[in-house]
Structure formats: structure tokens, C-alpha cells
Design a protein around this motif. Structure first.
Motif, mmCIF file in Angstrom:
data_model
loop_
_atom_site.group_PDB
_atom_site.id
_atom_site.type_symbol
_atom_site.label_atom_id
_atom_site.label_comp_id
_atom_site.label_asym_id
_atom_site.label_seq_id
_atom_site.Cartn_x
_atom_site.Cartn_y
_atom_site.Cartn_z
ATOM 1 N N ALA A 21 0.869 -0.899 -0.083
ATOM 2 C CA ALA A 21 0.158 -0.112 0.011
ATOM 3 C C ALA A 21 0.898 1.133 0.035
ATOM 4 O O ALA A 21 2.092 1.227 0.607
ATOM 5 N N GLU A 22 0.566 2.407 -0.548
ATOM 6 C CA GLU A 22 1.216 3.463 -0.782
ATOM 7 C C GLU A 22 1.638 4.102 0.756
ATOM 8 O O GLU A 22 2.663 4.633 1.036
ATOM 9 N N GLU A 23 0.559 3.977 1.869
ATOM 10 C CA GLU A 23 0.959 4.263 2.970
ATOM 11 C C GLU A 23 2.203 3.762 3.711
ATOM 12 O O GLU A 23 2.806 4.111 4.663
ATOM 13 N N ARG A 27 7.161 4.078 6.217
ATOM 14 C CA ARG A 27 7.783 3.038 7.019
ATOM 15 C C ARG A 27 9.066 2.359 6.206
ATOM 16 O O ARG A 27 9.917 2.351 6.804
ATOM 17 N N LEU A 28 8.822 2.187 4.940
ATOM 18 C CA LEU A 28 10.089 1.376 4.275
ATOM 19 C C LEU A 28 11.068 2.431 4.106
ATOM 20 O O LEU A 28 12.268 2.237 4.095
ATOM 21 N N ALA A 29 10.898 3.953 4.104
ATOM 22 C CA ALA A 29 11.638 5.043 3.744
ATOM 23 C C ALA A 29 12.752 5.027 4.992
ATOM 24 O O ALA A 29 13.579 5.356 4.909
ATOM 25 N N HIS A 31 14.197 2.643 6.453
ATOM 26 C CA HIS A 31 15.371 1.922 6.298
ATOM 27 C C HIS A 31 16.083 2.083 5.099
ATOM 28 O O HIS A 31 17.446 1.809 5.126
ATOM 29 N N VAL A 32 15.371 2.238 3.917
ATOM 30 C CA VAL A 32 15.994 2.615 2.684
ATOM 31 C C VAL A 32 15.396 3.869 1.887
ATOM 32 O O VAL A 32 14.036 3.931 1.982
ATOM 33 N N GLY A 33 16.162 4.803 1.505
ATOM 34 C CA GLY A 33 15.555 5.882 0.874
ATOM 35 C C GLY A 33 14.482 5.626 -0.393
ATOM 36 O O GLY A 33 14.881 4.585 -1.145
ATOM 37 N N VAL A 34 13.677 6.399 -0.548
ATOM 38 C CA VAL A 34 12.821 6.335 -1.727
ATOM 39 C C VAL A 34 12.833 7.793 -2.531
ATOM 40 O O VAL A 34 12.070 8.486 -2.210
ATOM 41 N N PRO A 35 14.209 7.860 -3.091
ATOM 42 C CA PRO A 35 14.325 8.964 -3.785
ATOM 43 C C PRO A 35 13.822 9.497 -5.239
ATOM 44 O O PRO A 35 13.803 10.503 -5.602
#
Length: 161
Positions: A21-23, A27-29, A31-35
């Protein structure tokens, strides 16, 4: 669909593709960037690929987030800048995880999709030298990003199921 991981000619690796889910991006970001964001534009069973002027290959529209942008805003902006497509609804599709080179890093990219009822007028520009509609059932050509092609295949498959 190919088994992951898969590698391109520059050594970049598509490690994982997750339907979330987009939400969950926040949470994922942590740990690892979402650039950056990518867009899979689908029309008549084919996916829009652009010929990138810098990497000299066919790939999906998309790119890096600007300061203050969320992934969705980056997807909308990049789609408009690179293709001339404006005012379409984007649906969040997935997160793609990469091990990238130059510089070495691990990144997540937000992947969005849109279904176009009518083929849009596309605008060639300094980033996108040409466009093509690629049926995901066709083989990946030597001048196409195998990573973007695999993402497109998985997005189309998830949209059709």
C-alpha cells in the motif's frame, strides 16, 4: 516474468518488487531511501517507454524527487516533464528495490501506473528523444532497460489480475 534479481549492463540490480500500500512508503523509507518514482503508462495492452537521452536506452518515465515532493508528486511532475502527459490519474502500484552503481547504494522507487483510454500526444524533449509503445509480451531489446521492462511486466500483470 524473470526471476529476481536481474542486472542491467551498468551493473544495477533489481532486487525486489513488492505490491504494498502507498501508506507503507513512509515506513519503508525509514530503512532505505525512496528518492525517485517511475510511471507505467498503459494503453491498448502496451507500456509507454521513452528513449532516455543520457542513458541512451528505452525506459519508463520517472525520476528523482525534488525537495519537499512526495513520491506521487514526483511521478506526476516527471511524467509531465518527460512525456507531455498531464492531468491523468495515477494509481500506486508497487515498490521496486534496487542495488545501484555510480555511486553504490540501495534504493526503493515508488512505482505508479495509469491506464490511458486514448493514445496521448507525446512531446520529444531534452530528456526523452523518442517514445514507443512496448507490449510486455515481447522480448526485451538490447537497447531497453531490462529492469524497467521487468517492472512494467509486473505492474501490467498485477493490474490485470
Amino acid at each position: 516474468m524473470a526471476n529476481l534479481p536481474i542486472r542491467d549492463r551498468a551493473g544495477n540490480v533489481l532486487v525486489d518488487f513488492r505490491l504494498v500500500a502507498e501508506e507503507e512508503l513512509g515506513r519503508l523509507a525509514e530503512h532505505v531511501g525512496v528518492p525517485a518514482s517511475l510511471v507505467v503508462a498503459i494503453h491498448a495492452g502496451a507500456v509507454l517507454m521513452m528513449f532516455d537521452s543520457w542513458r541512451r536506452q528505452w525506459e519508463l518515465p520517472g525520476g528523482t524527487r525534488e525537495p519537499g515532493e512526495c513520491p506521487r508528486e514526483a511521478a506526476v511532475r516527471e511524467l509531465g516533464e518527460e512525456t507531455g502527459i498531464h492531468g491523468v490519474d495515477l494509481s500506486f502500484a508497487a515498490v521496486a528495490e534496487f542495488d545501484l552503481t555510480k555511486p553504490e547504494r540501495r534504493e526503493l522507487l515508488a512505482v505508479y501506473r495509469t491506464r490511458l483510454q486514448v493514445a496521448p500526444r507525446l512531446t520529444v524533449n531534452s530528456e526523452a528523444l523518442d517514445f514507443r509503445w512496448w507490449p510486455p509480451s515481447e522480448p526485451v531489446s538490447e537497447d531497453m532497460s531490462p529492469l524497467d521492462a521487468e517492472i512494467a511486466r509486473r505492474v501490467v500483470r498485477s493490474a490485470d489480475s
